[in-house]
Design a protein around this motif. Structure first.
Motif, mmCIF file in Angstrom:
data_model
loop_
_atom_site.group_PDB
_atom_site.id
_atom_site.type_symbol
_atom_site.label_atom_id
_atom_site.label_comp_id
_atom_site.label_asym_id
_atom_site.label_seq_id
_atom_site.Cartn_x
_atom_site.Cartn_y
_atom_site.Cartn_z
ATOM 1 N N SER A 191 7.472 -5.040 18.120
ATOM 2 C CA SER A 191 6.200 -4.604 18.701
ATOM 3 C C SER A 191 5.551 -3.507 17.873
ATOM 4 C CB SER A 191 6.400 -4.141 20.139
ATOM 5 O OG SER A 191 7.315 -3.070 20.169
ATOM 6 N N SER A 192 6.335 -2.685 17.213
ATOM 7 C CA SER A 192 5.783 -1.701 16.283
ATOM 8 C C SER A 192 6.659 -1.705 15.031
ATOM 9 C CB SER A 192 5.748 -0.318 16.914
ATOM 10 O OG SER A 192 7.053 0.140 17.148
ATOM 11 N N MET A 193 6.013 -1.480 13.914
ATOM 12 C CA MET A 193 6.732 -1.584 12.654
ATOM 13 C C MET A 193 6.169 -0.570 11.668
ATOM 14 S SD MET A 193 7.149 -5.081 10.571
ATOM 15 C CE MET A 193 7.630 -5.139 8.887
ATOM 16 N N THR A 194 7.007 -0.022 10.813
ATOM 17 C CA THR A 194 6.539 0.870 9.764
ATOM 18 C C THR A 194 6.940 0.307 8.416
ATOM 19 O OG1 THR A 194 8.541 2.202 9.904
ATOM 20 C CG2 THR A 194 6.652 2.963 11.172
ATOM 21 N N ALA A 195 6.073 0.527 7.443
ATOM 22 C CA ALA A 195 6.361 0.126 6.067
ATOM 23 C C ALA A 195 6.799 1.374 5.318
ATOM 24 C CB ALA A 195 5.122 -0.483 5.435
ATOM 25 N N THR A 196 7.914 1.297 4.630
ATOM 26 C CA THR A 196 8.444 2.445 3.905
ATOM 27 C C THR A 196 8.670 2.062 2.448
ATOM 28 O OG1 THR A 196 9.553 3.196 5.904
ATOM 29 C CG2 THR A 196 10.309 4.146 3.839
ATOM 30 N N ALA A 197 8.308 2.976 1.554
ATOM 31 C CA ALA A 197 8.498 2.728 0.120
ATOM 32 C C ALA A 197 8.897 4.036 -0.552
ATOM 33 C CB ALA A 197 7.219 2.193 -0.490
ATOM 34 N N THR A 198 9.665 3.919 -1.614
ATOM 35 C CA THR A 198 10.121 5.085 -2.365
ATOM 36 C C THR A 198 9.775 4.910 -3.835
ATOM 37 O OG1 THR A 198 11.957 5.409 -0.837
ATOM 38 C CG2 THR A 198 12.148 6.476 -2.969
ATOM 39 N N ALA A 199 9.332 6.000 -4.468
ATOM 40 C CA ALA A 199 9.012 5.967 -5.891
ATOM 41 C C ALA A 199 9.583 7.222 -6.556
ATOM 42 C CB ALA A 199 7.516 5.906 -6.103
ATOM 43 N N ASP A 200 10.055 7.048 -7.767
ATOM 44 C CA ASP A 200 10.601 8.152 -8.565
ATOM 45 C C ASP A 200 9.752 8.327 -9.819
ATOM 46 O OD1 ASP A 200 12.906 8.500 -6.909
ATOM 47 O OD2 ASP A 200 13.772 6.725 -7.852
ATOM 48 N N ALA A 250 13.726 17.654 -8.013
ATOM 49 C CA ALA A 250 14.992 18.090 -8.606
ATOM 50 C C ALA A 250 14.787 18.206 -10.109
ATOM 51 C CB ALA A 250 16.113 17.109 -8.286
ATOM 52 N N GLY A 251 14.564 19.421 -10.588
ATOM 53 C CA GLY A 251 14.322 19.628 -12.013
ATOM 54 C C GLY A 251 12.996 19.014 -12.422
ATOM 55 N N GLN A 252 13.043 18.042 -13.317
ATOM 56 C CA GLN A 252 11.836 17.371 -13.795
ATOM 57 C C GLN A 252 11.588 16.054 -13.057
ATOM 58 O OE1 GLN A 252 10.711 20.023 -15.229
ATOM 59 N NE2 GLN A 252 9.969 19.021 -17.086
ATOM 60 N N SER A 253 12.434 15.711 -12.111
ATOM 61 C CA SER A 253 12.316 14.445 -11.385
ATOM 62 C C SER A 253 11.775 14.673 -9.974
ATOM 63 C CB SER A 253 13.667 13.744 -11.281
ATOM 64 O OG SER A 253 14.125 13.402 -12.560
ATOM 65 N N VAL A 254 10.939 13.746 -9.556
ATOM 66 C CA VAL A 254 10.338 13.803 -8.221
ATOM 67 C C VAL A 254 10.568 12.464 -7.536
ATOM 68 C CG1 VAL A 254 8.200 14.081 -6.918
ATOM 69 C CG2 VAL A 254 8.575 15.422 -8.983
ATOM 70 N N THR A 255 10.997 12.496 -6.283
ATOM 71 C CA THR A 255 11.154 11.294 -5.460
ATOM 72 C C THR A 255 10.238 11.425 -4.253
ATOM 73 O OG1 THR A 255 13.458 11.051 -6.151
ATOM 74 C CG2 THR A 255 12.768 9.870 -4.161
ATOM 75 N N VAL A 256 9.400 10.409 -4.046
ATOM 76 C CA VAL A 256 8.460 10.402 -2.925
ATOM 77 C C VAL A 256 8.771 9.200 -2.049
ATOM 78 C CG1 VAL A 256 6.041 10.259 -2.240
ATOM 79 C CG2 VAL A 256 6.672 11.537 -4.285
ATOM 80 N N THR A 257 8.889 9.438 -0.758
ATOM 81 C CA THR A 257 9.065 8.360 0.221
ATOM 82 C C THR A 257 7.830 8.346 1.116
ATOM 83 O OG1 THR A 257 11.453 8.651 0.192
ATOM 84 C CG2 THR A 257 10.525 7.450 2.062
ATOM 85 N N ALA A 258 7.145 7.219 1.122
ATOM 86 C CA ALA A 258 5.922 7.068 1.916
ATOM 87 C C ALA A 258 6.201 6.145 3.101
ATOM 88 C CB ALA A 258 4.803 6.488 1.059
ATOM 89 N N THR A 259 5.653 6.502 4.259
ATOM 90 C CA THR A 259 5.839 5.723 5.479
ATOM 91 C C THR A 259 4.484 5.484 6.123
ATOM 92 O OG1 THR A 259 7.996 6.730 5.810
ATOM 93 C CG2 THR A 259 7.024 5.606 7.695
ATOM 94 N N ALA A 260 4.170 4.219 6.409
ATOM 95 C CA ALA A 260 2.880 3.872 7.009
ATOM 96 C C ALA A 260 3.107 2.903 8.168
ATOM 97 C CB ALA A 260 1.967 3.226 5.975
ATOM 98 N N GLU A 286 0.831 -1.207 0.000
ATOM 99 C CA GLU A 286 0.000 0.000 0.000
ATOM 100 C C GLU A 286 0.867 1.259 0.000
ATOM 101 O OE1 GLU A 286 -3.425 2.265 -0.061
ATOM 102 O OE2 GLU A 286 -3.272 0.094 -0.251
ATOM 103 N N ALA A 287 1.936 1.257 0.783
ATOM 104 C CA ALA A 287 2.851 2.399 0.811
ATOM 105 C C ALA A 287 3.520 2.590 -0.547
ATOM 106 C CB ALA A 287 3.897 2.215 1.908
ATOM 107 N N GLN A 288 3.887 1.491 -1.198
ATOM 108 C CA GLN A 288 4.530 1.581 -2.518
ATOM 109 C C GLN A 288 3.565 2.140 -3.554
ATOM 110 O OE1 GLN A 288 7.798 0.976 -3.416
ATOM 111 N NE2 GLN A 288 7.141 1.933 -5.309
ATOM 112 N N ALA A 289 2.326 1.670 -3.548
ATOM 113 C CA ALA A 289 1.331 2.165 -4.503
ATOM 114 C C ALA A 289 1.044 3.649 -4.270
ATOM 115 C CB ALA A 289 0.049 1.347 -4.390
ATOM 116 N N THR A 290 0.968 4.062 -3.021
ATOM 117 C CA THR A 290 0.695 5.463 -2.708
ATOM 118 C C THR A 290 1.880 6.349 -3.089
ATOM 119 O OG1 THR A 290 -0.743 4.781 -0.901
ATOM 120 C CG2 THR A 290 0.007 7.052 -0.875
ATOM 121 N N ALA A 291 3.100 5.891 -2.839
ATOM 122 C CA ALA A 291 4.285 6.661 -3.221
ATOM 123 C C ALA A 291 4.349 6.824 -4.738
ATOM 124 C CB ALA A 291 5.549 5.991 -2.700
#
Length: 144
Positions: free
Chosen positions: A126-135, A102-112, A50-55
């Motif tokens: 006991s607690s965990m976060t899912a992290t994903a990055t998309a360019d 950066a110019g015409q490029s965008v990098t998004v990092t999503a954390t859930a 879900e984090a990857q799709a949202t990013a």
């Protein structure tokens, strides 16, 4: 049929009656633990997906120019507008994240956060976060 066995000294033994109960208890306990672990692992995997799709959606949205960003037929992404579009997608999905332009490029990092249905099973944090990055890069290809 008699399920009782004679004792060598002439008394009577109980036989095998009831010997399955401890084994069944141990087996069911391990099966429940395995089920909880499998469920928790699938929840973590699903949240990561879900984090990857949202990013990816946020990065694509950020590279879509507004009319103000098209100057003389060329696209010039405004970092503030692009970041705002990405943050809008992230917040509508209920996921936090960061955006870098950066110019015409965008990098998004999503954390859930990952929320376990039955609490964290043994061996899981006991607690965990899912992290994903998309360019994403804005490339307008034109032709005759």
């Amino acid at each position: 049929m008699n399920d009782r066995v004679s004792h060598p000294r002439g008394g009577r033994c109980r036989g095998d009656r009831g010997s399955m109960m401890p084994m069944a208890l141990v087996l069911i306990s391990f099966l429940l633990l395995a089920f909880a672990s499998l469920l928790s692992a699938s929840q973590a995997w699903g949240e990561r997906r879900e984090a990857q799709a949202t990013a990816a959606a946020a990065a694509r949205a950020a590279t879509q120019p507004s009319p103000n960003e098209i100057v003389g037929g060329a696209v010039v992404l405004d970092p503030a507008l692009a970041s705002g579009r990405a943050q809008l997608v992230l917040s509508s999905a209920g996921i936090s994240g960061s955006v870098s332009v950066a110019g015409q490029s965008v990098t998004v990092t999503a954390t859930a956060p990952v929320v376990y249905a039955f609490g964290a099973p043994p061996g899981f944090p006991s607690s965990m976060t899912a992290t994903a990055t998309a360019d994403a890069t804005n490339q307008i290809l034109g032709g005759p």
